[in-house]
Motif scaffolding. Sequence first.
Motif, mmCIF file in Angstrom:
data_model
loop_
_atom_site.group_PDB
_atom_site.id
_atom_site.type_symbol
_atom_site.label_atom_id
_atom_site.label_comp_id
_atom_site.label_asym_id
_atom_site.label_seq_id
_atom_site.Cartn_x
_atom_site.Cartn_y
_atom_site.Cartn_z
ATOM 1 N N ASP A 174 0.838 -1.194 0.000
ATOM 2 C CA ASP A 174 0.000 0.000 0.000
ATOM 3 C C ASP A 174 0.879 1.251 0.000
ATOM 4 O O ASP A 174 1.874 1.337 0.716
ATOM 5 C CB ASP A 174 -0.893 0.026 1.240
ATOM 6 C CG ASP A 174 -2.026 -0.991 1.160
ATOM 7 O OD1 ASP A 174 -2.309 -1.471 0.052
ATOM 8 O OD2 ASP A 174 -2.610 -1.300 2.220
ATOM 9 N N GLY A 175 0.496 2.209 -0.822
ATOM 10 C CA GLY A 175 1.222 3.471 -0.857
ATOM 11 C C GLY A 175 2.475 3.464 -1.698
ATOM 12 O O GLY A 175 3.234 4.436 -1.683
ATOM 13 N N VAL A 176 2.723 2.394 -2.443
ATOM 14 C CA VAL A 176 3.906 2.307 -3.300
ATOM 15 C C VAL A 176 3.476 2.360 -4.759
ATOM 16 O O VAL A 176 2.545 1.658 -5.169
ATOM 17 C CB VAL A 176 4.692 1.008 -3.027
ATOM 18 C CG1 VAL A 176 5.747 0.762 -4.098
ATOM 19 C CG2 VAL A 176 5.340 1.059 -1.643
ATOM 20 N N SER A 177 4.145 3.193 -5.551
ATOM 21 C CA SER A 177 3.905 3.207 -6.993
ATOM 22 C C SER A 177 5.019 2.436 -7.689
ATOM 23 O O SER A 177 6.161 2.392 -7.219
ATOM 24 C CB SER A 177 3.827 4.635 -7.526
ATOM 25 O OG SER A 177 5.023 5.344 -7.267
ATOM 26 N N LEU A 178 4.688 1.817 -8.811
ATOM 27 C CA LEU A 178 5.608 0.949 -9.545
ATOM 28 C C LEU A 178 5.965 1.575 -10.887
ATOM 29 O O LEU A 178 5.084 2.072 -11.601
ATOM 30 C CB LEU A 178 4.968 -0.420 -9.785
ATOM 31 C CG LEU A 178 4.520 -1.188 -8.551
ATOM 32 C CD1 LEU A 178 3.731 -2.430 -8.965
ATOM 33 C CD2 LEU A 178 5.715 -1.577 -7.685
ATOM 34 N N HIS A 179 7.237 1.532 -11.229
ATOM 35 C CA HIS A 179 7.739 2.143 -12.463
ATOM 36 C C HIS A 179 8.744 1.172 -13.087
ATOM 37 O O HIS A 179 9.629 0.664 -12.403
ATOM 38 C CB HIS A 179 8.388 3.488 -12.161
ATOM 39 C CG HIS A 179 7.497 4.374 -11.340
ATOM 40 N ND1 HIS A 179 6.552 5.207 -11.904
ATOM 41 C CD2 HIS A 179 7.379 4.518 -9.996
ATOM 42 C CE1 HIS A 179 5.901 5.832 -10.944
ATOM 43 N NE2 HIS A 179 6.371 5.436 -9.778
#
Length: 247
Positions: A31-36
């Motif tokens: 939760d709260g992590v964006s993936l790139h």
Amino acid sequence: MSASRGQARFGVLVPFTNSNLEPDMALLRPDGVSLHFARMGGYDEDEIPDADQMHALGAADLDEPLRLLTGVKPDVVVYGCTSATLTHGPAFDRDLAARIAQASGAKTVTAAGALVAALTALEARKIAFASPYVPTINDMAIHFLGQMGFDTVHRADFEGTLDNEGQGALSPREVFALGQRADHLEAEVVVLSCTDMRSVEVLEDLEQALGKPVISSNQAMVFQAMCLLGLRAPITGFGQLLASERS
């Protein structure tokens, strides 16, 4: 840590033929992590991913994919191929992590190093090992882990030779069966190695069937990335490794 959206940003380097790492990371995303993501090459998609091909991937120039990935200023960069550094050895793996960290300014996780971190966290020393790799890479992987203090008491090689597409096309049922074949009474943990194998979906069921922890490359990478960033909330449904709150 980056705060423009949530708690942190994970930047992930993906081998360009890998079809499962991105979906797995979406399943495992804290939760709260964006993936790139950025794709990397250095090997021939039409060749069998043997030791020479994976050795070439490990040695490939990362300047351009890293330049593109660091445009989003990730908090951690994940190098998403296990066999690429398993075929080079622990010193190369550590050096690659250091070079990525220096170039990106981010904390760094390698898939091979993440397996070591996960096994260490589980206080395991005797393991069972399975992968879709050719047997020569399995030999190298077991030697790598042996150098890090882990004794492989049993292993399961995939019956037949898989190309890049074939590794990613293995069904969760086939991965489950491979993990079962790898297990041994003396093994404290079963290791499913390969970022393009659909292991994440069977971790929970396989642990219940075997009565012991099971770790996969992608699960282990998320675990180590969370530890490095101080993200402590448990992630359930994907094995014991992620289910406990991290210290």
